[in-house]
Every structure is written in C-alpha cells, then in structure tokens.
Design an enzyme around this catalytic site. Structure first.
Site, PDB file in Angstrom:
ATOM      1  N   LYS A 267      -5.349  -3.200  -2.658  1.00 16.14           N
ATOM      2  CA  LYS A 267      -4.235  -2.838  -1.774  1.00 16.14           C
ATOM      3  C   LYS A 267      -4.095  -1.325  -1.721  1.00 16.14           C
ATOM      4  O   LYS A 267      -3.985  -0.656  -2.752  1.00 16.14           O
ATOM      5  CB  LYS A 267      -2.943  -3.470  -2.285  1.00 16.14           C
ATOM      6  CG  LYS A 267      -1.690  -3.061  -1.499  1.00 16.14           C
ATOM      7  CD  LYS A 267      -0.430  -3.628  -2.151  1.00 16.14           C
ATOM      8  CE  LYS A 267       0.838  -3.088  -1.501  1.00 16.14           C
ATOM      9  NZ  LYS A 267       2.065  -3.552  -2.196  1.00 16.14           N
ATOM     10  N   LYS A 279      13.612   0.357   1.313  1.00 14.46           N
ATOM     11  CA  LYS A 279      13.861   0.224  -0.114  1.00 14.46           C
ATOM     12  C   LYS A 279      15.055   1.076  -0.531  1.00 14.46           C
ATOM     13  O   LYS A 279      15.404   2.039   0.159  1.00 14.46           O
ATOM     14  CB  LYS A 279      12.634   0.703  -0.907  1.00 14.46           C
ATOM     15  CG  LYS A 279      11.400  -0.175  -0.810  1.00 14.46           C
ATOM     16  CD  LYS A 279      10.259   0.440  -1.602  1.00 14.46           C
ATOM     17  CE  LYS A 279       9.022  -0.434  -1.555  1.00 14.46           C
ATOM     18  NZ  LYS A 279       9.191  -1.680  -2.326  1.00 14.46           N
ATOM     19  N   ARG A 353       0.859  -8.094   1.208  1.00 13.24           N
ATOM     20  CA  ARG A 353       0.162  -9.357   1.515  1.00 13.24           C
ATOM     21  C   ARG A 353      -0.338  -9.383   2.953  1.00 13.24           C
ATOM     22  O   ARG A 353      -1.301 -10.084   3.261  1.00 13.24           O
ATOM     23  CB  ARG A 353       1.087 -10.540   1.210  1.00 13.24           C
ATOM     24  CG  ARG A 353       2.337 -10.598   2.063  1.00 13.24           C
ATOM     25  CD  ARG A 353       3.453 -11.397   1.414  1.00 13.24           C
ATOM     26  NE  ARG A 353       4.069 -10.680   0.318  1.00 13.24           N
ATOM     27  CZ  ARG A 353       5.041 -11.173  -0.445  1.00 13.24           C
ATOM     28  NH1 ARG A 353       5.485 -12.401  -0.233  1.00 13.24           N
ATOM     29  NH2 ARG A 353       5.558 -10.458  -1.416  1.00 13.24           N
TER      30      ARG A 353
END
Length: 498
Positions: A267, A279, A353
């Site tokens: 990643k 965030k 993902r």
C-alpha cells in the site's frame, strides 16, 4: 557501518574494544573467562564489587587490562543463560553498540556468538545481531539544518568465532548486511515528509533500484494506463489530490527459470488525510507513514538484489495521495474496480483497500505461487493487537503458517486473525456489489474480508502493519517492519528450493 568475521583468542585480538558477555550471577562467558585469566582475575574482582549484575542489556566499560591486546573491554549483561531469548539477544547487542558509540570506540570485536540463545543457529544469531546493531545506529536527519555534532561513531564491528570453517558465517553476514540495508531504505522512505515522498517520488525510487541492480526491472503506469486497465477503485482515491497516481510494477527473477513468482503488494498512500471523511487533526502528521507497505516492497527488493537471493519476485505498488477537494470521491459514490465488481464508498478514509483491490486483481496476470500484501490498513488492528505483532489473515493455511513461523524466527512477529465467510455479510451494500467498510466491529477482519473478494485466483496472505510500521511519541519514526519477516520467509523458501 562495516561488519566482518574474525577468529582467534579473545585476549590476543587487536581492537579498540572487545565485547564479552556476563550472565546473571556474575557468570562469565568463555571469552570473558579467557580475558579474566589473562588479566589475573581483574574482571572477577570488578564484578564482585557489584558494578555489573549481568542483567540483560547492562554494560560496563573497562580500561586497559594487563595481558589483553585490545585497548578496552566492554562487559555486556546477557541475563540468565537459560532464559536468554531472541529479544534479549538483540537487546544485548543494541545496548553494547550504543555504549560503544557514546564512548568513542571506532571499532569493536564482539565475542558473543558463543553465548547465543539455546536452539539458535549461528547464522541466525549473527543475522539478528547485525540487525540489532544497525537499528541502534540508524539516524534520519537530512532535513536538520543545524545538525548536532555527530557522536563518536562506531564504524566497524567484527564478530569473533572459534569455528575453523567461517564460510557459512561469512555468507550469513553478507545476507544480514543486505537485509539491514533494505530496512534502512524502508525507514528512510517512510520517514520522508509527504511533500517530498509523493507517488512520483516512489516511482523514481523504483527506477533508481532498477538502474542500480540489473536483476530488477521496473515499469511505471501513469493515470491513463490505469484508466485503460479499468482501475476505477484506485483512481477514485487519487481524485482529490493534485499529485498524480502511479502504479509501480517491479520484477526480480533469480529463482528457477520459468518458476512462478511470489507477488508482494504494498500500500502506497503517501499521505492520508482521510479525504472527505477527514481524519482528526491529532497525529495526522503520522499519516505520511501510510506508504509503509510500499516502502517495505522497495526495501525487500533492494535486499534480495544485494544478496542475489534465488527467488522470483514481483512487486506491485499502487501509490496515491488521499486528499479532500472539490474533485475528491464522496461517501456514497459507487466505483467499478478492475475486477468488474462495484464498490459503494461509505467512508473515504477506508481508501487503502480501494487501491489494493485493483493491485490484487492486476497480480493475477503473473500466475503467482503466492501473493502477500502489506498495508497500514486499519486502526482496528492496533486496537486488537497493540503495536507488538502485525495482523495476519489469508486464504491458504500453509502460507499463513509459514509466515507465522518466519515472524517468530525473525522476531518480527505476526498474529493470525480469522477470515471466516461469516464476516462477508458485514460488507453488504444496497446499491453495489459491496461496501468498502463493515462497521465498527472487527474492522481489521472486515478490511481483509473485502480484499479476499479479489484474491480467489491464488494463494494470498494479508499483513496489516498499522501498529508495527512506525513508532509514535519520543521514539517516533519508521521501524522497517515487516522487512525482517518477509526476508526470513523468502530466504527459507530459497533454501527449500535448492
């Protein structure tokens, strides 16, 4: 740091400092006994005064002793002999290296291999010692204008052995140096600030490795190439940033001709703001480490090329920056992955993902023997396992078990979490084939369950390194994990194929 192998008696070795061990109860290792006898028992007399108890990691530097060629002697505690384990072994070497650096020893002879933990082979003990010393000496300071005056540097370490045939140890030393170099590269890349280490920077690093090592080939796919391949999930993450995405494909083929490769997927989110699902501000700076999986792939490739490891490898790095903007992906957006499966993005902060799923689909073209992805994927994994092991999940028991074994052997441990079909129901979407999150419960498992939908064509394992790739607080910085785990696993495979 330079490393070497020496043979000879401890009392006749020429060095700025000789390092010997002391177990708890003031029990001297064989080399320490030799020095004690040569000096007329002076080491025993010093220990009787209580200056060093022998607890693991304790050190005591002694001045010139009569009958000894070395300029100084460093005693290092090894704890109880029966209780010395991998962790204690590394600690003893790290503390010894730190003590030598602080006291100005330019070189040292370590006479500790004779006291390696029970059941640990000499080559393994040597490798762990090198990695511990190298870790202690690592510094990252390219952005400091007013650098502190450097400490007197420990420039060379020789490991002393009584074995007549040192060929195997010399090979083990070369391998350890290569792994240490790969770990340093991984740390350097991960520690780079996000305004320097962009997707293009990682692509340039892959090109640099390819130019440095003829055994490595690198291909860089730009956005138009990814669009042509239909990598809609990956490209959705990149939409919010002015930094263009890159897809790095590397090959290293030194194993059996025609042999199926192992594919490593890393990643590479060079900075993760969370996107529209922003965030919290606290510790957001640490999101520069969200490309640690990518840094691991590059470090492993460098280590393999340096030691000329007999394996066939493919490295895939999807790399993007995840930022909020008027063009960024939004919660509720639906994208089509390279596999053709559709994904409802319920949270743009679950972006890792999304880029990994397209890379895992791309991996099919190599007809791999196994695929391992490494990703700082979920905070849930940190909650579940803290920062001790990496999370491990997979669809093939032998692959998972071999990785667990490599983790124990290297000290870079992993812990298996379940990947049962029961968790797939948590990814249901009313509008697409799946959602990209499964709710608060079992977040590390549902993230892996999402990836599992793209890995049915091969044996696959997933390492969630969100808790192990870097440290926070006073010791903030990249750890280089899971390079030791992966390299140990690859070296075991190379040995088995001979």
């Amino acid at each position: 740091m330079e490393y070497g192998i020496k043979s000879g008696s401890a009392n006749s070795l020429r060095s700025a400092c000789i390092v010997v061990g002391v177990h708890e109860g003031r029990k001297l290792t064989p080399s320490a006994q030799v020095l004690d006898e040569a000096s007329g028992g002076q080491i025993s007399q010093i220990l009787k005064r209580g200056d060093l108890e022998g607890k693991c990691g304790q050190t005591l530097l002694l001045p010139i002793l009569p009958g000894i060629t070395a300029e100084r002697v460093l005693l290092v505690g090894l704890g109880h002999a029966r209780e010395l384990d991998l962790k204690g072994w590394k600690k003893a070497h790290a503390e010894a290296a730190g003590a030598l650096a602080e006291r100005g020893a330019g070189d040292a002879a370590f006479c500790l291999l004779e006291a390696a933990p029970r059941g640990m082979e000499a080559d393994e003990a040597l490798r762990l010692a090198v990695l511990a010393i190298d870790e202690r000496s690592y510094r990252f300071d390219p952005f400091l204008r007013d650098k502190k005056p450097p400490q007197p540097a420990l420039k060379r370490v020789n490991f002393v052995t009584g074995r007549k045939d040192m060929h195997d140890l010399e090979e083990a030393l070369r391998a350890a140096e290569a792994i240490a170099s790969g770990i340093r590269l991984t740390k350097d890349l991960a520690n780079m600030p996000g305004n320097v280490c962009t997707p293009s920077y990682l692509a340039d690093e892959a090109r640099r490795l390819a130019s440095l090592y003829p055994s490595i080939h690198a291909e860089i796919l730009d956005q138009s190439a990814m669009e042509h391949l239909g990598m809609g999930a990956l490209l959705a993450v990149a939409k919010g940033s002015v930094q263009p995405p890159r897809f790095i494909a590397m090959e290293y083929r030194q194993g059996p001709e025609g042999g199926k490769p192992v594919v490593l997927v890393g990643k590479g989110v060079t900075f993760d703001s969370g996107g529209i699902s922003l965030k919290p501000g606290e510790k957001m700076d640490e999101m520069k480490y969200d490309m640690s999986g990518a840094a691991t792939v590059l470090g492993v490739f460098a280590a393999c090329a340096e030691m000329r490891l007999a394996v066939n490898l493919v490295g895939l790095i999807p790399t993007v920056e995840n930022m909020p903007s008027g063009g960024a992906a939004k919660p509720g957006d639906i994208v089509t992955s390279m596999s053709g499966q559709t994904i409802e993005i319920l949270n743009t902060d679950a972006e890792g993902r999304l880029i990994l799923c397209d890379a895992l689909t791309y991996a099919e073209r190599y007809k791999p023997e196994a695929v391992i992805d490494m990703a700082t994927l979920t905070g849930a994994c940190v909650v579940a396992l803290a920062r001790v092991p990496s999370g491990l999940l997979g669809n093939h028991r032998p692959l998972v078990q071999s990785l667990l074994k490599a983790g124990e052997k290297s000290g870079d441990r992993a812990w298996e979490l379940p990947l049962w079909d029961d968790y797939q129901d948590l990814l249901k979407s009313n509008f697409a084939d799946m959602a990209n999150i499964g709710g608060r419960e079992g977040g590390a498992i549902t993230a892996a369950s999402f990836l599992a939908r793209f890995t049915k064509a091969y044996h696959w394992a997933h390492l969630d390194i969100a808790g192990t790739a870097w440290n926070s607080g006073d010791k903030k910085g990249a750890t280089g994990r899971p390079v030791p785990l992966v390299m140990t696993w690859l070296m075991d495979r190379a040995t088995q194929s001979l």
